[in-house]
Design a protein around this motif. Structure first.
Motif, PDB file in Angstrom:
ATOM      1  N   ILE A 194      -0.018  14.615  -1.166  1.00 49.95           N
ATOM      2  CA  ILE A 194      -1.351  14.142  -1.073  1.00 49.95           C
ATOM      3  C   ILE A 194      -1.770  15.030  -0.086  1.00 49.95           C
ATOM      4  N   GLY A 195      -1.445  16.063   0.778  1.00 50.99           N
ATOM      5  CA  GLY A 195      -1.817  16.858   1.311  1.00 50.99           C
ATOM      6  C   GLY A 195      -1.440  16.572   2.888  1.00 50.99           C
ATOM      7  N   PHE A 196      -0.938  15.598   3.342  1.00 50.41           N
ATOM      8  CA  PHE A 196      -0.464  15.594   4.811  1.00 50.41           C
ATOM      9  C   PHE A 196       0.592  16.460   5.516  1.00 50.41           C
ATOM     10  N   ASP A 197       0.419  16.609   6.641  1.00 48.57           N
ATOM     11  CA  ASP A 197       1.526  17.229   7.357  1.00 48.57           C
ATOM     12  C   ASP A 197       2.600  16.032   8.049  1.00 48.57           C
ATOM     13  N   VAL A 198       3.825  15.986   7.199  1.00 53.02           N
ATOM     14  CA  VAL A 198       4.423  14.751   7.398  1.00 53.02           C
ATOM     15  C   VAL A 198       5.612  14.952   8.209  1.00 53.02           C
ATOM     16  N   THR A 199       5.744  13.952   9.274  1.00 50.45           N
ATOM     17  CA  THR A 199       7.056  14.175  10.097  1.00 50.45           C
ATOM     18  C   THR A 199       7.809  12.672   9.771  1.00 50.45           C
ATOM     19  N   GLU A 200       8.978  12.738   9.674  1.00 49.76           N
ATOM     20  CA  GLU A 200       9.514  11.407   9.553  1.00 49.76           C
ATOM     21  C   GLU A 200      10.317  11.305  11.044  1.00 49.76           C
ATOM     22  N   VAL A 201      10.026  10.173  11.386  1.00 50.83           N
ATOM     23  CA  VAL A 201      10.016   9.622  12.857  1.00 50.83           C
ATOM     24  C   VAL A 201      11.424   8.782  13.099  1.00 50.83           C
ATOM     25  N   GLY A 202      12.082   8.601  11.964  1.00 50.75           N
ATOM     26  CA  GLY A 202      13.324   7.493  12.356  1.00 50.75           C
ATOM     27  C   GLY A 202      13.399   6.379  11.586  1.00 50.75           C
ATOM     28  N   LYS A 246      -4.849  11.808  -8.554  1.00 52.52           N
ATOM     29  CA  LYS A 246      -5.098  13.107  -8.172  1.00 52.52           C
ATOM     30  C   LYS A 246      -3.782  14.119  -8.371  1.00 52.52           C
ATOM     31  N   ALA A 247      -2.768  13.438  -7.589  1.00 53.21           N
ATOM     32  CA  ALA A 247      -1.580  14.304  -7.509  1.00 53.21           C
ATOM     33  C   ALA A 247      -0.632  13.981  -8.831  1.00 53.21           C
ATOM     34  N   GLY A 248      -1.022  13.305  -9.916  1.00 55.31           N
ATOM     35  CA  GLY A 248      -0.522  12.786 -11.014  1.00 55.31           C
ATOM     36  C   GLY A 248       0.151  11.909 -11.300  1.00 55.31           C
ATOM     37  N   HIS A 249       0.106  10.841 -10.326  1.00 58.33           N
ATOM     38  CA  HIS A 249       0.804   9.607 -10.305  1.00 58.33           C
ATOM     39  C   HIS A 249      -0.139   8.543 -10.986  1.00 58.33           C
ATOM     40  N   ALA A 250       0.244   7.533 -11.560  1.00 59.40           N
ATOM     41  CA  ALA A 250      -0.560   6.567 -12.100  1.00 59.40           C
ATOM     42  C   ALA A 250      -0.542   5.129 -10.811  1.00 59.40           C
ATOM     43  N   VAL A 251      -1.684   4.513 -11.053  1.00 53.45           N
ATOM     44  CA  VAL A 251      -1.603   3.504  -9.878  1.00 53.45           C
ATOM     45  C   VAL A 251      -2.031   2.093 -10.590  1.00 53.45           C
ATOM     46  N   VAL A 252      -1.404   0.972  -9.855  1.00 52.42           N
ATOM     47  CA  VAL A 252      -1.394  -0.136 -10.333  1.00 52.42           C
ATOM     48  C   VAL A 252      -2.199  -1.063  -9.259  1.00 52.42           C
ATOM     49  N   TYR A 253      -3.524  -1.400  -9.241  1.00 58.36           N
ATOM     50  CA  TYR A 253      -4.051  -2.142  -8.199  1.00 58.36           C
ATOM     51  C   TYR A 253      -3.746  -3.716  -8.215  1.00 58.36           C
ATOM     52  N   GLY A 254      -3.031  -4.296  -7.451  1.00 56.57           N
ATOM     53  CA  GLY A 254      -2.866  -5.709  -7.275  1.00 56.57           C
ATOM     54  C   GLY A 254      -4.026  -6.519  -6.414  1.00 56.57           C
ATOM     55  N   VAL A 255      -4.801  -7.071  -7.366  1.00 52.82           N
ATOM     56  CA  VAL A 255      -6.066  -7.771  -6.578  1.00 52.82           C
ATOM     57  C   VAL A 255      -5.918  -9.264  -6.897  1.00 52.82           C
ATOM     58  N   ARG A 256      -6.794  -9.923  -6.122  1.00 54.22           N
ATOM     59  CA  ARG A 256      -6.783 -11.526  -6.204  1.00 54.22           C
ATOM     60  C   ARG A 256      -7.578 -11.984  -7.430  1.00 54.22           C
ATOM     61  N   ALA A 257      -8.407 -11.261  -7.792  1.00 58.15           N
ATOM     62  CA  ALA A 257      -9.337 -11.560  -9.177  1.00 58.15           C
ATOM     63  C   ALA A 257      -9.353 -10.439  -9.979  1.00 58.15           C
ATOM     64  N   PRO A 258      -8.214 -10.141 -10.924  1.00 61.16           N
ATOM     65  CA  PRO A 258      -8.243  -8.999 -11.671  1.00 61.16           C
ATOM     66  C   PRO A 258      -9.224  -9.105 -12.709  1.00 61.16           C
ATOM     67  N   SER A 259      -9.989  -9.954 -13.102  1.00 63.64           N
ATOM     68  CA  SER A 259     -10.833 -10.156 -14.251  1.00 63.64           C
ATOM     69  C   SER A 259     -12.087  -9.432 -13.653  1.00 63.64           C
ATOM     70  N   GLU A 260     -12.353  -9.116 -12.269  1.00 62.06           N
ATOM     71  CA  GLU A 260     -13.568  -8.857 -11.812  1.00 62.06           C
ATOM     72  C   GLU A 260     -13.212  -7.587 -10.630  1.00 62.06           C
ATOM     73  N   PRO A 261     -12.820  -6.441 -11.285  1.00 62.25           N
ATOM     74  CA  PRO A 261     -12.367  -5.623 -10.476  1.00 62.25           C
ATOM     75  C   PRO A 261     -13.562  -4.997  -9.588  1.00 62.25           C
ATOM     76  N   ALA A 262     -13.491  -4.273  -8.383  1.00 60.00           N
ATOM     77  CA  ALA A 262     -14.414  -3.709  -7.794  1.00 60.00           C
ATOM     78  C   ALA A 262     -14.410  -2.293  -8.623  1.00 60.00           C
ATOM     79  N   PRO A 263     -15.975  -1.965  -8.735  1.00 61.65           N
ATOM     80  CA  PRO A 263     -16.183  -0.737  -9.546  1.00 61.65           C
ATOM     81  C   PRO A 263     -15.381   0.545  -9.014  1.00 61.65           C
TER      82      PRO A 263
END
Ligand SMILES: NC(=O)c1ccc[n+]([C@@H]2O[C@H](COP(=O)([O-])OP(=O)(O)OC[C@H]3O[C@@H](n4cnc5c(N)ncnc54)[C@H](OP(=O)(O)O)[C@@H]3O)[C@@H](O)[C@H]2O)c1
Length: 209
Positions: free
Chosen positions: A162-170, A21-38
């Motif tokens: 993606i909408g979080f209020d982010v704090t970098e903590v070290g 939704k934020a404009g990126h592409a995703v590549v899901y890495g799964v154990r059984a790529p020929s049967e992806p979850a819907p």
């Protein structure tokens, strides 16, 4: 950017949709790529093997159940100095943290993952909040830590996108603090029955040091 996701379940799938939704592409890495979850079939998403997801990604998210994490990272192979965003929580028998005080799951991930720059992030809230981090005028808190400042800033930016209020903590060892916070969220939401529609936020007041 192309974001790989290892562990394409509740967290991985929710973050995947948020990233697209934020404009990126995703590549899901799964154990059984020929049967992806819907739920993994959506716009700007592809489903491949775990190793291919790492190869085809600019940055990789790790969201496997803790007992599966070591094996998934072995299957991933060499990360080629890519950023690996660790969203896991090291929960073991008796629903207790397996690491703490002098170590953390994130540091264990850094030892297991070959040639990865590990950043701990987004682990202190429920998957539903990752998909919708807005509570009226407030945003859900996300905390980010890494030994690599540039990687930390990059993941903080992604969290803000993606909408979080982010704090970098070290440094990455601050995951020793973040993983117990996740356990507090789980305890409040699930054990005390406050429900999953609950999140931690950071309040700020100007003028106080
Ligand atoms: N759920 C939350 O609200 C939440 C919030 C913050 C952090 N976390 C943490 O995030 C992690 C994931 O939680 P989740 O609730 O998303 O779990 P989940 O819904 O059970 O999803 C886990 C995913 O990991 C995959 N997987 C398991 N073993 C794998 C392996 N060896 N290689 C590749 N993929 C593998 C599973 O695929 P298969 O279908 O093939 O088994 C499944 O898609 C956990 O460490 C959890 O503590 C969860």
């Amino acid at each position: 950017m192309n974001i790989g996701i290892i562990g394409a379940g509740k967290v991985g799938g929710t973050l995947g949709r948020a990233f697209t939704k934020a404009g990126h592409a995703v590549v899901y890495g799964v154990r059984a790529p020929s049967e992806p979850a819907p739920e993994l079939r959506h716009e700007r998403a592809t489903v491949v093997s775990v190793r291919d997801a790492v190869t085809g990604a600019d940055l990789v998210v790790l969201s496997t159940p803790w007992p599966a994490t070591e094996g998934a990272l072995a299957a991933a192979g060499d990360f080629g100095a890519k950023v690996l965003v660790d969203v896991t929580n090291p929960i073991g028998p008796g629903f207790r943290l397996t690491h703490g005080h002098t170590d953390s799951g994130a540091e264990q991930v850094a030892r297991w993952a070959k040639n990865a720059i590990v950043v701990k992030a987004f682990n202190v809230t429920g998957a539903e909040n990752m998909g919708n981090p807005v509570y009226g005028a407030h945003r859900v808190a996300a905390f980010v830590c890494s030994d690599d400042k540039q990687a930390s800033a990059r993941v903080a930016g992604l969290g803000a996108e993606i909408g979080f209020d982010v704090t970098e903590v070290g440094a990455l060892e601050k995951a020793r603090l973040l993983e117990p916070v996740a356990m507090l969220w789980i305890h409040m939401a699930m054990v005390l029955g406050k429900g999953r529609g609950m999140a931690f936020g950071v309040l700020r007041r100007e003028g106080l040091e």
